[in-house]
Write an enzyme that holds these catalytic residues in place. Sequence first.
Site, short mmCIF file in Angstrom:
data_model
loop_
_atom_site.label_atom_id
_atom_site.label_comp_id
_atom_site.label_asym_id
_atom_site.label_seq_id
_atom_site.Cartn_x
_atom_site.Cartn_y
_atom_site.Cartn_z
N GLU A 8 7.93 18.43 -43.74
CA GLU A 8 7.98 17.13 -43.06
C GLU A 8 6.58 16.55 -42.98
O GLU A 8 5.59 17.29 -42.98
CB GLU A 8 8.45 17.30 -41.60
CG GLU A 8 9.87 17.72 -41.42
CD GLU A 8 10.21 17.93 -39.94
OE1 GLU A 8 9.48 17.46 -39.05
OE2 GLU A 8 11.23 18.60 -39.69
N ILE B 70 3.29 14.84 -37.60
CA ILE B 70 2.95 13.84 -36.59
C ILE B 70 1.90 14.46 -35.69
O ILE B 70 2.18 15.46 -35.03
CB ILE B 70 4.20 13.45 -35.75
CG1 ILE B 70 5.44 13.21 -36.63
CG2 ILE B 70 3.91 12.27 -34.82
CD1 ILE B 70 5.35 12.02 -37.55
N ARG C 297 21.83 25.73 -25.78
CA ARG C 297 21.90 26.59 -24.60
C ARG C 297 21.45 25.78 -23.38
O ARG C 297 21.00 24.65 -23.53
CB ARG C 297 20.93 27.76 -24.77
CG ARG C 297 19.51 27.26 -24.97
CD ARG C 297 18.44 28.32 -24.89
NE ARG C 297 17.12 27.71 -24.81
CZ ARG C 297 16.41 27.26 -25.83
NH1 ARG C 297 16.90 27.35 -27.05
NH2 ARG C 297 15.23 26.72 -25.64
#
Length: 459
Positions: free
Chosen positions: A200, A203, A292
């Site tokens: 990716e 950022i 969860r």
Amino acid sequence: MFNKVLIANRGEIALRIIRACKEMGIKSVLVYSKADEDSLPVKFADQAVCIGPAQSNESYLLIDRIISVAEICDVDAIHPGYGFLAENIHFAEICKSCNITFIGPTPDQMRAMGDKACARETMRKAGVPITPGSGGVIETEEEALVIARKLEYPVIIKASAGGGGRGMRIAHNDASLIQGFHSAKTEAEKAFGNGDVYIEKFIENPKHIEVQILADSFGNVLQLGERDCSMQRRHQKLIEESPSPSISPALRKKLGEAAVKAAKAVKYVSAGTIEFLLGPKEQFYFMEMNTRVQVEHPVTEMVTGVDIIKEQIRIAAGLKLQYTQKQIIPRGHAIECRINAEDPYRNFAPCPGKIDFYSAPGGYGVRVDSHAYCGYSIPPYYDSMIAKLIVHGDTRADAIAKCRRALEEYIIEGVATTIPFDLFITGTKEFNEGHYDTGFIERVMKSGSFEKTKTSGQS
Ligand code: MV4
């Protein structure tokens, strides 16, 4: 509703779940390790069964023993809490095959979100924003180079089976990309038995904002607003708050809608959290979903008035959500400080040992979720979190003042704790102005300004 629930966890979250069960008229069975025999959850559960020695892989992670206890005690359901078996697909499958309800999503829903490359693709198709990156798993060095150059450095290599910061590499150039590609693959193969990685755009210094959702088996999906979890150190969250001080009402609405869309895309059922990365210009990207209940769920409970654990149990029992989206009206501001038995003046080294004196804070708007007590010995085998201090105030400033007052009242003697660090952080200009991102703590530690509080005694 269930008659009896087994709790496959320890510490504060075991206590949190036992309390919810009691209030719902559900009997609780706790499984515990030898190291936890003197713990509060063991005292407060209706039944407690020792399943092995201290090490997690000889107790809390032993599926067979936990299932045996569940069958002998004739429980209807198992609550896994967080950590341990909470996101173990195999465990959820075994529960199902034994006719025991796993209090959480189905194995298929867990699978859809557990594989991060797959989750990314599902989100892209559903129209949830994702970071620019590879379409799927990267097979070769050459492929990695092509993608990284197209994205432009820096990029991040992530393990498909990873999450929570495990198995990641950041690359600023071709050389570190090639190295990172191979080391991430090797590490992922070793840690998860699956070497798949994807890439990716990286950022820099993002904010970590997550949205709590509740989804029932009738297709109703609620979002309970966001938590700002950017105050973290080495992927360990330290302070969480809701609402986030960093986002506009318009962005809040977009995040909530994106979270609902994400949950619906996998037909999610249960409590869950959609994590987003936030860039400097309010850009947001889906990061991962936690299937969860999370450590920081209480901040959402404090602002929404919804008992997330009880709702999660009701959903698992096949009941409808008790609220509509319109009835979710967040009020005020909540902050949680995690209190770990670690020495912040010694690089957060774990400090297990006996608590010689213990006095928890109280008063209006103060909540302490903890299994600690005077005389309790913190075992060295598990994570070091011993308490969560959660406060609620009308405004963020009220909540900060209350938080600092409560931290100052908290007395834990015999072991070092992160209380001085929580006090330091909540006293910084950046925190008070609401201007912090995931890189804040590292920058503070480098500056040395925390270290100075030791000698001066100031906090
Ligand atoms: C990122 C990122 C920057 N860019 N992905 C860390 C945990 C895991 N869930 C993903 N993580 C990150 N993914 C892109 N494309 C930065 C992080 C990250 C981070 C994220 C949230 C909170 C703290 C963090 C600390 C370091 C890195």
